[in-house]
Write a protein that holds these residues in place. Structure first.
Motif, PDB file in Angstrom:
ATOM      1  N   TRP A 139       0.841  -1.199   0.000  1.00 45.22           N
ATOM      2  CA  TRP A 139       0.000   0.000   0.000  1.00 45.22           C
ATOM      3  C   TRP A 139       0.875   1.246   0.000  1.00 45.22           C
ATOM      4  O   TRP A 139       0.670   2.169  -0.784  1.00 45.22           O
ATOM      5  N   ALA A 140       1.866   1.255   0.908  1.00 45.48           N
ATOM      6  CA  ALA A 140       2.741   2.429   1.007  1.00 45.48           C
ATOM      7  C   ALA A 140       3.470   2.652  -0.312  1.00 45.48           C
ATOM      8  O   ALA A 140       3.585   3.779  -0.795  1.00 45.48           O
ATOM      9  N   TYR A 141       3.937   1.567  -0.903  1.00 45.84           N
ATOM     10  CA  TYR A 141       4.675   1.652  -2.161  1.00 45.84           C
ATOM     11  C   TYR A 141       3.810   2.283  -3.253  1.00 45.84           C
ATOM     12  O   TYR A 141       4.226   3.220  -3.939  1.00 45.84           O
ATOM     13  N   LEU A 142       2.572   1.776  -3.404  1.00 45.91           N
ATOM     14  CA  LEU A 142       1.711   2.275  -4.477  1.00 45.91           C
ATOM     15  C   LEU A 142       1.238   3.694  -4.189  1.00 45.91           C
ATOM     16  O   LEU A 142       1.237   4.553  -5.073  1.00 45.91           O
ATOM     17  N   ALA A 143       0.817   3.944  -2.926  1.00 44.83           N
ATOM     18  CA  ALA A 143       0.319   5.274  -2.580  1.00 44.83           C
ATOM     19  C   ALA A 143       1.436   6.298  -2.778  1.00 44.83           C
ATOM     20  O   ALA A 143       1.203   7.386  -3.304  1.00 44.83           O
ATOM     21  N   PHE A 144       2.662   5.933  -2.363  1.00 43.20           N
ATOM     22  CA  PHE A 144       3.752   6.891  -2.521  1.00 43.20           C
ATOM     23  C   PHE A 144       4.146   7.049  -3.983  1.00 43.20           C
ATOM     24  O   PHE A 144       4.460   8.162  -4.422  1.00 43.20           O
ATOM     25  N   PHE A 162       3.382   3.482   8.912  1.00 47.83           N
ATOM     26  CA  PHE A 162       4.472   3.387   9.892  1.00 47.83           C
ATOM     27  C   PHE A 162       4.131   2.496  11.079  1.00 47.83           C
ATOM     28  O   PHE A 162       4.886   1.576  11.403  1.00 47.83           O
ATOM     29  N   ALA A 163       2.996   2.759  11.723  1.00 49.58           N
ATOM     30  CA  ALA A 163       2.672   1.986  12.932  1.00 49.58           C
ATOM     31  C   ALA A 163       2.517   0.491  12.626  1.00 49.58           C
ATOM     32  O   ALA A 163       3.198  -0.336  13.240  1.00 49.58           O
ATOM     33  N   PRO A 164       1.647   0.101  11.672  1.00 44.46           N
ATOM     34  CA  PRO A 164       1.536  -1.343  11.414  1.00 44.46           C
ATOM     35  C   PRO A 164       2.838  -1.951  10.901  1.00 44.46           C
ATOM     36  O   PRO A 164       3.147  -3.104  11.210  1.00 44.46           O
ATOM     37  N   PHE A 165       3.627  -1.172  10.145  1.00 44.54           N
ATOM     38  CA  PHE A 165       4.908  -1.697   9.644  1.00 44.54           C
ATOM     39  C   PHE A 165       5.814  -2.076  10.806  1.00 44.54           C
ATOM     40  O   PHE A 165       6.333  -3.195  10.870  1.00 44.54           O
ATOM     41  N   VAL A 166       5.975  -1.140  11.751  1.00 50.53           N
ATOM     42  CA  VAL A 166       6.879  -1.412  12.878  1.00 50.53           C
ATOM     43  C   VAL A 166       6.307  -2.536  13.753  1.00 50.53           C
ATOM     44  O   VAL A 166       7.034  -3.448  14.156  1.00 50.53           O
ATOM     45  N   ILE A 167       5.001  -2.501  13.992  1.00 51.32           N
ATOM     46  CA  ILE A 167       4.399  -3.521  14.869  1.00 51.32           C
ATOM     47  C   ILE A 167       4.531  -4.911  14.238  1.00 51.32           C
ATOM     48  O   ILE A 167       4.903  -5.875  14.898  1.00 51.32           O
ATOM     49  N   LEU A 168       4.252  -4.992  12.926  1.00 54.00           N
ATOM     50  CA  LEU A 168       4.234  -6.309  12.284  1.00 54.00           C
ATOM     51  C   LEU A 168       5.634  -6.857  12.018  1.00 54.00           C
ATOM     52  O   LEU A 168       5.778  -8.002  11.581  1.00 54.00           O
ATOM     53  N   LEU A 169       6.669  -6.046  12.277  1.00 57.57           N
ATOM     54  CA  LEU A 169       8.019  -6.595  12.147  1.00 57.57           C
ATOM     55  C   LEU A 169       8.305  -7.592  13.257  1.00 57.57           C
ATOM     56  O   LEU A 169       9.127  -8.487  13.092  1.00 57.57           O
ATOM     57  N   TRP A 170       7.622  -7.434  14.409  1.00 55.65           N
ATOM     58  CA  TRP A 170       7.956  -8.268  15.565  1.00 55.65           C
ATOM     59  C   TRP A 170       7.323  -9.634  15.455  1.00 55.65           C
ATOM     60  O   TRP A 170       6.123  -9.770  15.310  1.00 55.65           O
ATOM     61  N   ARG A 171       8.188 -10.633  15.579  1.00 59.16           N
ATOM     62  CA  ARG A 171       7.744 -12.016  15.520  1.00 59.16           C
ATOM     63  C   ARG A 171       6.730 -12.328  16.621  1.00 59.16           C
ATOM     64  O   ARG A 171       5.738 -13.007  16.392  1.00 59.16           O
ATOM     65  N   ASN A 172       6.986 -11.788  17.821  1.00 61.35           N
ATOM     66  CA  ASN A 172       6.100 -12.082  18.950  1.00 61.35           C
ATOM     67  C   ASN A 172       4.683 -11.572  18.720  1.00 61.35           C
ATOM     68  O   ASN A 172       3.718 -12.181  19.157  1.00 61.35           O
TER      69      ASN A 172
END
Lengths: 402, 179
Positions: free
Chosen positions: A266-271, A310-320
């Protein structure tokens, strides 16, 4: 083992309980939907213009679930993989609600003159661009096109669901091959039709502006919303048998990775769209962003940058995060809300270029359509087994399950 | 001087992936920390069964990405705002949208270099010598047998006791690994 306790903190509820709970969910959703629908209809007499605007926004949002769901099911048929196991039946049920969406689309046909400048004869006479566009953007052709899109989608969803039911019944392995070979062309057709559909329904609200990424952007919006819905429903269903025995943190990890992919896409296309228009800096193109990045709309744009990327990107990086079912389900609910805001930011500035002015109908219309849609979705979900037990890809998972 | 232990550890051989997974879970549950499992193919849940929760590769990748992003953006900002400001089409010097593609590329570059280096540094590859190969049957680990290794470095490791414990898991055989 800790993985098992992570999965089902309490003893899973029975199938009968699931049926009862789906029933009550269906009725609650229907009642909420009808009540909100009554508010919409009453309010439509006082402010008919606002009614159609809010209704279009609500419809464009809710149509994401059946269409995006069908696309993700086809992706799963095509690529295989265990990630589809907990969400396939949910999204198949969502795709069976497409006929409902066609019925819900009918009011738009009556509101065309209110919504679209190209459908207003006076506006067309005064604007030579609209005169050129008239060969494509005119009332009857709009209606015919929309019906054709829906006819093809409904046919495709019907075939996919029919074969899927046949697979459940007979366990014939060849059906999986048939589903797979049908899903490739299906995704191409979906991509083409949603490009046309998004141009017709939303982009043509501002007929002087166009962007070739627009259709792809809609695909991502729909895919993300539908996948988030699938993840949330999978979390709810995992309290019950038979899903409880087959989901584990790894499945949710896979789905979390897929959510992350959609967020990045989404970020890629929107940007990309923004960068191209910003670089070109031509008067014809920048208007769309001038409206959406100024005044009150700038706040929403910033909200989307922060919470759609930004928020979902950083949150979804975490395996836990991805391995904890409750956390990932919470993220999925958040992403559905952000998708709603995204659709509002795409649609509504066309009507109110200066400031976002939230009307009662902007809440009532999504609630009405959503309530009715969820009721029909629950009804569809109850009609089929929740696990595709005869899918060859999943056979191994079932062999390992208890 | 640290006393050098004569063995690297014990190696138990299993015939099926299920037996290996089960034995690994039991060994980990018995309190052994420094264990390693070997299999010809990936087995779901095996790394979790070894107590393998988190690696430092992920944080290293993130930090590498962050450094790449800062360098990518910083270098463009420095060039076009501080060092050599040029008026291009009347745009502001700090035209951040045009900096994003390069920033993105350097983020990926930084993240992938950090990921690769951290992975090699942490797993000790390339490793021309590993004691497990001193057990001749270990060659089967790349064909059709499944092995569980309990290392002598483990606090709980006692050669006789650990051997007895591994025997209780019904393996095909238990072997001592020479260092």
């Amino acid at each position: 083992m800790s993985a098992a306790s992570n999965c089902a903190p309490v003893a899973p509820k029975s199938k009968e309980q699931l049926l009862a709970d789906l029933n009550s969910c269906q009725w609650r959703a229907l009642i909420i939907g009808i009540m909100a629908g009554i508010i919409c209809i009453v309010d439509a007499f006082f402010s008919p213009v606002q009614f159609f605007r809010s209704y279009l926004f609500a419809l464009v949002f809710w149509i994401s679930f059946p269409l995006g769901g069908m696309a993700i099911v086809m992706m799963n048929h095509l690529t295989g993989g265990l990630w589809g196991l907990p969400i396939r039946r949910t999204l198949e049920a969502a795709s069976r609600t497409l006929p409902l969406m066609l019925i819900l689309f009918v009011p738009i046909f009556f509101g065309m003159r209110i919504l679209y400048k190209w459908a207003q004869p006076a506006a067309v006479r005064a604007d030579h661009v609209l005169q050129y566009q008239h060969i494509y953007l005119n009332d009857w052709f709009f209606v015919v096109r929309t019906i054709v899109y829906f006819a093809i989608w409904i046919f495709w969803a019907w075939l996919l669901n029919r074969w899927s039911a046949e697979q459940d019944r007979t366990g014939d392995r060849r059906i999986a091959t048939r589903l797979e070979s049908f899903s490739g062309p299906g995704l191409v057709v979906y991509g083409l039709l949603i490009t046309f559909g998004s141009v017709d329904w939303v982009m043509s609200l501002e007929p002087h502006w166009y962007s070739t990424i627009y259709g792809l952007l809609f695909m991502v919006v729909q895919g993300l919303a539908a996948l988030s819905f699938g993840v949330y429903v999978a979390r709810r269903l995992s309290d019950y048998e038979p899903i409880a025995s087959y989901v584990n943190p790894q499945r949710f990890n896979d789905l979390g990775n897929l959510l992350l992919t959609f967020v990045i896409l989404w970020a890629y296309l929107a940007f990309s769209q923004f960068l191209i228009i910003w670089s070109g800096n031509t008067k014809m193109e920048i208007g769309w962003y001038m409206i959406r990045a100024h005044g009150g709309w700038a706040g929403l744009a910033l909200f989307l940058i922060l919470f759609h990327f930004f928020a979902p990107f950083v949150i979804l990086l975490w395996r836990n995060v991805k391995r904890r079912m409750n956390t990932i389900a919470g993220v999925a609910v958040g992403l559905m809300f952000v998708s709603l805001v995204d659709v509002y930011w795409l649609v509504a500035p066309a009507f109110q270029p200066d400031q976002p002015k939230l009307h009662l109908l902007d809440f009532a219309a999504p609630t009405a359509i959503g309530g009715i849609w969820i009721a029909v979705f629950c009804r569809e979900l109850k009609r089929r087994p929740l696990l595709p037990v005869h899918d060859p890809d999943f056979a191994e998972a079932f062999a390992h399950g208890d | 001087m640290m006393k050098r232990k004569p063995v690297y550890g014990l190696l138990a051989e299993f015939e099926t992936p299920e037996a290996l997974l089960d034995a690994t879970q039991k060994t980990h549950a018995a309190g052994y920390q420094r264990i390693d499992a070997f299999s010809p193919m990936p087995i779901e849940g095996l790394s979790e069964a070894c107590g393998f929760e988190q690696t430092k590769v992920a944080p290293a990748t993130f930090i590498g990405g962050a450094i790449g992003a800062s360098v990518g953006f910083g270098i463009q900002y420095y060039a076009s705002v501080i060092n050599f400001p040029l008026n291009i089409g009347g745009r502001p010097y700090n035209s951040w949208p045009s900096f994003i593609p390069i920033t993105f590329e350097l983020t990926i570059l930084g993240a992938s270099i950090a990921c690769l280096v951290a992975m090699l540094a942490l797993n000790g590859l390339p490793s021309p010598y590993h004691p497990v190969f001193n057990v001749p049957r270990f060659a089967l680990a790349s064909r059709n047998r499944f092995f569980l290794c309990v290392k002598a470095r483990d606090k709980q490791f006692q050669l006789a006791d650990t051997r007895q414990f591994l025997e209780s898991l019904a393996p095909f055989g238990v072997y001592e690994i020479e260092t």
